[in-house]
Design an enzyme around this catalytic site. Structure first.
Site, PDB file in Angstrom:
ATOM      1  N   GLU A 101     -60.560 -25.154 -13.137  1.00  0.00           N
ATOM      2  CA  GLU A 101     -60.307 -23.719 -13.183  1.00  0.00           C
ATOM      3  C   GLU A 101     -61.561 -22.851 -13.256  1.00  0.00           C
ATOM      4  OE1 GLU A 101     -57.181 -22.019 -13.100  1.00  0.00           O
ATOM      5  OE2 GLU A 101     -56.709 -23.997 -12.265  1.00  0.00           O
ATOM      6  N   SER A 488       1.360 -34.364 -34.672  1.00  0.00           N
ATOM      7  CA  SER A 488       1.557 -35.430 -35.656  1.00  0.00           C
ATOM      8  C   SER A 488       0.285 -35.803 -36.404  1.00  0.00           C
ATOM      9  CB  SER A 488       2.127 -36.672 -34.974  1.00  0.00           C
ATOM     10  OG  SER A 488       3.419 -36.405 -34.466  1.00  0.00           O
TER      11      SER A 488
END
Length: 814
Positions: A101, A488
């Site tokens: 860079e 149930s």
């Protein structure tokens, strides 16, 4: 002197006057321009942000969520960033970024004039902007002090601030800002977050090959992502390594070794996020309300939870597989859409953009287009993005007989035909090699939904939670927010209350037709699921076979109000209507409520409110919240009380727990003895029969002692299975969000919910020791007649459990 001579002499003088005036104007314009530029620069400088504030760098930091074993299971953030000091970063990692860079970083003073000339020259030659000239220092000023606008004023500000930054900060301090701030793709900001995202490592564990991959990302994070395009990432890696050699940071031999080093790239964070999404969302709602958005998303909180990562993953997989199985029983709904031949390429290109792996992953589902048909073999060629694979006849068998049409266009019967251009979902059976050769199975996203909650009964900690098929499509958490009829699955609460009131497992109730007044001259006649009546049955058989009429009669005898009060002791907060239909599960409750109620049965009658957060600390490690240690109250004495309906006396109900203070303190309610250890054991023992020989027999697949109960509501709109081993209680619900829609054939609790439960539990308890449910000393085993419940002689009958003092006294035939 003639007139002509005089005129000739005046002309040079006029010219000199003209040029003098022009020069004065030019000089004036230059001075004015310079003054203007100087004034403009002075104006910009007066409004520039202070560089000094960078010395106290406090960026938004990710808040991290940890599972019960300390593994990272989730995060909350606006920018996924984990700040690390420069001294923790490998020197070669720093050198890789500098070489790629800003090669002159250590020699320039913020602006690289040589780099500017070099970049301008290269761009001029190529006639396009191919190389930039911003230094690392300039990039820091742009991202941290300025806006990204592309204006001359911003470039001037950037240059001024870069010079100031170099005067006030050291090179390492600038690198610290840069390497923690920079965006490196896949949602990762800074080198530490990127190292974890791509390689599952910290920066100090990276190889040179991995460092070069990261250093190649700033130029174009998405284009060079090793997840999306490993080939391009490797090209950029080579460039970084060459630059490091050129700058003398590494040798050519080191570069060659790094190029040949194999890379293990993680497939991205989406898979993990999908698995934990519902769990994290529940915590997010609480944490945001308690600590605020800024602290949650930027403050670097550490949240320690009860989640078990392996169980959560198993829950995710089991629910999705189980819902697909239920959905496929509903039939194939047809292709998602039908493309014209000229539309196929554009559609596949869009699909390709969303595929974030080098190869299609086995077991994953993708959207593909049928691009070839072989009618004689009954198979199709499917294109998924830029990859192709085979959809064979057996891969479509579940959808019934489908017509494969060798033409484009929507067929007359969409659910029975697949033409060219049909867009379908396919699951990968065999992955592709070099973007071709995959083997697919026809798939479809379920319309049916489900939920799963798994809780450690000894602590109340939620180990796993799934609130639906796909969080990205529906954030509604059915595990917590849905209120559905329990069917149930509510019966064990009624039966446990009856055991507390004096009933025993051997109590006989008449299974016969009965009617109850329902007001306005109407009557209510409960019916059994199979519309048959068995005559006298014991409580054990009634629960094992989930006999409705017997359950209603039991509730009538113990009293509805007592059953409602008992349910509240088990943690139910939903409104429970006090009527006899409660015996059939008419109460609308959440899966979390119903599952946590069962934890008291697995935990010797002690109920602990479910929770998911153990501790929260701030970024400095200060404890903000911590769950206190649990102090379980002693159980009540096992002393008989009065008999009920001629039965032997029972153990008294435990006293009610004191209400919490009006201000809500303490934050975590204390454990409560919801029922006695004896009642908890007996109802557990009854539910073991449900699994061994009743409606929940599919749960027996985990091959260890299991107690549980199925639940199926009217017209099969809801399917439940709540079951447990001593160490873990898990509840599963299956149904449609449209509460009027039936699950249809195979939509009972035993067929739709129990298989999901069994699949999950086999994985969840795989590493746990096999344990039987502990029998209290005050429980005895007596041989009784299985039909009458009376004492059996000799070796006849079956062994039955009783609280001591409640055993039958009469023998069969007496």
């Amino acid at each position: 002197m003639s007139h002509e001579q005089k005129t000739a002499r005046r002309i040079p003088h006029q010219r000199r006057g003209f040029f003098s005036t022009l020069l004065l104007i030019v000089v004036t314009l230059v001075v004015v321009t310079l003054l203007g530029i100087g004034g403009y620069v002075a104006f910009l400088m007066a409004k520039l942000p202070k560089v000094d504030r960078l010395a106290d760098y406090k960026p938004p930091v990710v808040s991290q969520v940890y599972g019960d074993d300390g593994t990272l299971v989730g995060e909350f953030y606006l920018e996924r960033r984990i700040v690390v000091p420069v001294n923790r970063m490998p020197r070669k990692l720093i050198q890789a970024f500098v070489a790629a860079e800003d090669a002159n970083f250590y020699s320039h003073k913020g602006i690289d004039y040589i780099g500017i000339v070099r970049a301008a020259f290269k761009n001029l030659i190529t006639m396009r902007k191919k190389e930039g000239a911003s230094t690392i220092t300039q990039q820091v000023t742009k991202t941290m002090l300025l806006t990204p606008e592309k204006k001359l004023s911003r470039k001037i500000k950037e240059a001024i601030l870069a010079k100031r930054m170099e005067e006030r900060l050291t090179k390492d301090e600038i690198l610290y800002l840069y390497l923690n701030q920079i965006y490196l793709g896949a949602g990762a900001y800074g080198v530490e977050a990127a190292a974890e995202t791509y390689f599952g490592k910290s920066v100090d564990q990276l190889s040179l090959a991995e460092m070069a991959i990261l250093a190649g990302l700033p130029k174009a994070p998405n284009a060079y992502s090793p997840i999306k395009n490993l080939a391009r990432a490797k090209e950029r890696q080579n460039y970084v390594l060459e630059r490091m050699v050129a700058e003398g940071y590494i040798t050519q031999a080191e570069a060659e070794h790094a190029r040949k080093t194999p890379l293990t790239i993680l497939p991205g964070r989406r898979a993990m996020n999908d698995q934990v999404a519902y769990f994290l969302e529940q915590m997010r709602i609480y944490l945001e309300s308690r600590y605020g958005e800024d602290q949650l998303y930027k403050g670097g909180l550490k949240i320690y939870t009860t989640m078990n990562a392996a169980m959560q993953r198993a829950a995710y997989e089991s629910v999705r597989a189980g819902l697909k199985a239920v959905d496929k029983r509903q039939g194939f709904r047809g292709a998602l859409k039908y493309l014209k031949q000229e539309e196929v390429e554009g559609y596949c290109n869009k699909v390709e953009e969303g595929i974030d792996s080098a190869a299609l992953k086995q077991g994953d589902t993708y959207t593909g287009v049928i691009v070839g048909i072989n009618p004689s073999k009954g198979e199709a060629l499917v294109r998924v993005g830029d990859r192709t694979g085979l959809l064979a006849r057996k891969g479509m068998a579940w959808a019934g007989r489908l017509n494969l049409l060798n033409n484009y266009g929507k067929p007359d019967k969409p659910s029975k035909a697949l033409p060219l251009g049909a867009v379908v979902e396919v699951q990968v059976v065999t992955p592709d090699v070099n973007r071709q050769g995959a083997v697919f199975e026809l798939d479809q996203t379920p319309e049916v939904q489900g939920a799963l909650v798994s809780i450690d009964p000894t602590t109340g900690g939620i180990k796993a939670m799934i609130g639906g098929y796909d969080f990205r499509k529906s954030q509604f958490n059915r595990a917590v927010q849905a209120k559905r009829n329990a069917g149930s699955a509510f019966k064990p609460i009624i039966y446990a209350a009856a055991l507390e009131k004096g009933f025993t497992a051997a109590t006989v109730i008449e299974d016969s037709e009965v009617e109850y007044p329902a007001g306005l001259g109407k009557t209510w006649k409960p019916r059994n699921y199979d519309n048959t009546y068995r005559g006298p049955v014991t409580m054990r058989e009634a629960l094992t076979q989930s006999i409705n009429v017997v359950s209603v009669k039991i509730l009538e005898r113990i009293g509805v109000d007592y059953a409602v009060e008992f349910a509240k002791r088990l943690g139910f907060t939903s409104k429970i209507e006090p009527n006899l239909s409660l015996a059939l599960g008419a109460a609308s409750v959440s899966p979390l409520e119903l599952t946590s109620a069962y934890t008291a049965f697995a935990n010797k009658g002690v109920y602990l409110r479910p929770f998911s957060i153990v501790k929260v600390t701030d970024n400095a490690g200060t404890i903000l919240e911590q769950r206190p240690a649990q102090v379980v109250p002693p159980p009540p004495p096992a002393v008989p009380t009065e008999a009920v309906d001629g039965q032997q006396p029972a153990v008294p109900a435990p006293p009610k727990q004191p209400a919490l203070p009006s201000d809500g303190a303490p934050l975590v309610p204390p454990p409560s003895q919801a029922t006695t250890p004896e009642v908890a054991y007996l109802i557990t023992n009854l539910m073991e029969s449900v699994v061994q020989s009743g409606t929940g027999h599919r749960a027996a697949a985990i091959k260890r002692p299991v107690a549980g109960k199925t639940g199926t509501t009217n017209e099969m709109k809801d399917a439940w299975f709540i079951g447990y081993v001593p160490q873990l209680v898990t509840g599963v619900w299956v149904g449609f969000d449209n509460q009027e829609r039936s699950l249809g054939s195979g939509g009972s609790g035993g067929l739709a919910a129990a298989p999901i439960w069994a699949d999950f539990m086999m994985k969840a308890v795989a590493g746990m020791p096999v344990q039987a449910f502990e029998t209290p000393e005050s429980v005895s085993m007596v041989r009784v007649n299985a039909r009458s419940g009376k004492l059996a002689r000799g070796s006849e009958g079956v062994q039955e459990s009783f609280i001591k003092g409640t055993e039958p006294t009469a023998y069969e035939g007496e």
